[in-house]
Design a protein around this motif. Structure first.
Motif, PDB file in Angstrom:
ATOM      1  N   TYR B  33       0.837  -1.198   0.000  1.00 40.23           N
ATOM      2  CA  TYR B  33       0.000   0.000   0.000  1.00 40.23           C
ATOM      3  C   TYR B  33       0.870   1.246   0.000  1.00 40.23           C
ATOM      4  N   TYR B  35       0.321   5.324   1.256  1.00 37.17           N
ATOM      5  CA  TYR B  35      -0.518   6.308   1.913  1.00 37.17           C
ATOM      6  C   TYR B  35       0.156   7.675   1.865  1.00 37.17           C
ATOM      7  N   LEU B  43      -4.132   9.050   7.671  1.00 37.16           N
ATOM      8  CA  LEU B  43      -3.535   8.527   6.459  1.00 37.16           C
ATOM      9  C   LEU B  43      -4.596   8.341   5.382  1.00 37.16           C
ATOM     10  N   LEU B  90       3.911   7.139   3.120  1.00 40.15           N
ATOM     11  CA  LEU B  90       4.121   5.917   3.880  1.00 40.15           C
ATOM     12  C   LEU B  90       3.739   4.705   3.051  1.00 40.15           C
ATOM     13  N   THR B 100      -3.260  -7.138   9.516  1.00 43.18           N
ATOM     14  CA  THR B 100      -2.473  -5.996   9.984  1.00 43.18           C
ATOM     15  C   THR B 100      -1.557  -5.486   8.882  1.00 43.18           C
ATOM     16  N   GLN B 101      -1.558  -4.169   8.714  1.00 40.51           N
ATOM     17  CA  GLN B 101      -0.629  -3.539   7.789  1.00 40.51           C
ATOM     18  C   GLN B 101       0.564  -3.015   8.579  1.00 40.51           C
ATOM     19  N   TYR B 102       1.763  -3.332   8.090  1.00 35.50           N
ATOM     20  CA  TYR B 102       2.992  -2.883   8.728  1.00 35.50           C
ATOM     21  C   TYR B 102       3.619  -1.798   7.863  1.00 35.50           C
ATOM     22  N   PHE B 103       4.082  -0.757   8.508  1.00 37.25           N
ATOM     23  CA  PHE B 103       4.522   0.436   7.798  1.00 37.25           C
ATOM     24  C   PHE B 103       6.042   0.578   7.746  1.00 37.25           C
ATOM     25  N   GLY B 104       6.486   1.240   6.686  1.00 28.54           N
ATOM     26  CA  GLY B 104       7.874   1.647   6.576  1.00 28.54           C
ATOM     27  C   GLY B 104       8.102   2.957   7.306  1.00 28.54           C
ATOM     28  N   PRO B 105       9.342   3.487   7.264  1.00 30.42           N
ATOM     29  CA  PRO B 105       9.682   4.702   8.006  1.00 30.42           C
ATOM     30  C   PRO B 105       9.216   5.990   7.342  1.00 30.42           C
TER      31      PRO B 105
END
Lengths: 112, 112
Positions: B33, B35, B43, B90, B100-105
């Motif tokens: 994804y 955002y 977001l 993001l 669950t979605q896990y995000f980058g920095p």
């Protein structure tokens, strides 16, 4: 359209106190909810999730409560620490949806 | 940040220029994804991809393009058609829908 909203944009607590962050959702079809923590300049970090077949779920120092009757979600943080200071977002999705809908977030400030 | 990397951390765009933001994940997730986050906001979904060689528009796709040639990579191009590109971008991934979605920095894009 449906949205996820937060009751309070800011919350200030003393170190050691318990914090409660609230979230309301409008769609009764929502069946999966996630809480994220976002520190300044960083990506959101997964905290805890809950599905609609549960009312309560506990993690380390955190508890999520789901009240489907009033479409309300809360995040409880026990013994709040300065490192808990961040923006907290709730997010929801429904059915077989890939999309998460995020609220605008609550800024938690922990005073030493 | 888990196993998701984004680069660069900061990106500057000139008027009329296309820029590409990188997102890589080593979580073996099928879904990815993009955002956009504006100051004090939640977001908003730009694009998402359920599987390699497939992607779908999100809520604010205009002025953006994506590709998904490899499972681990989902680059986002901000085109000159995006008139207000300044934001925090993001990338996230999840194993499947309603997971669950896990995000980058994140990548912060600024306009010169």
């Amino acid at each position: 359209g449906e949205s996820v909203g937060l009751h309070l944009p800011t919350l200030s607590v003393q170190e050691g106190d318990n914090s409660i962050i609230n979230c309301a959702y409008s769609n009764s079809a929502s069946d999966y909810f996630i809480w994220y923590k976002q520190e300044s300049g960083k990506g959101p970090q997964f905290i805890i999730d809950i599905r609609s077949n549960m009312d309560k779920r506990q993690g380390q120092r955190v508890t999520v409560l789901l009240n489907k009757t009033v479409k309300h979600l809360s995040l409880q943080i026990a013994a709040t620490q300065p490192g808990d200071s961040a923006v907290y977002f709730c997010a929801e999705t429904r059915g077989s949806n890939y999309k998460l809908t995020f609220g605008k977030g609550t800024l938690l400030t922990v005073n030493p | 940040d888990g196993g998701i990397t984004q680069s660069p951390k900061y990106l500057f765009r000139k008027e009329g220029q296309n820029v590409t933001l990188s997102c890589e994940q080593n979580l073996n997730h099928d879904a990815m994804y993009w955002y956009r986050q504006d100051p004090g906001q939640g977001l908003r979904l730009i694009y998402y991809s359920q599987i390699v060689n497939d992607f779908q528009k999100g809520d604010i796709a205009e002025g953006y393009s994506v590709s998904r040639e490899k499972k681990e990579s989902f680059p986002l191009t901000v085109t000159s058609a995006q008139k207000n590109p300044t934001a925090f971008y993001l990338c996230a991934s999840s194993r499947d829908r309603a997971e669950t979605q896990y995000f980058g920095p994140g990548t912060r894009l600024l306009v010169l």
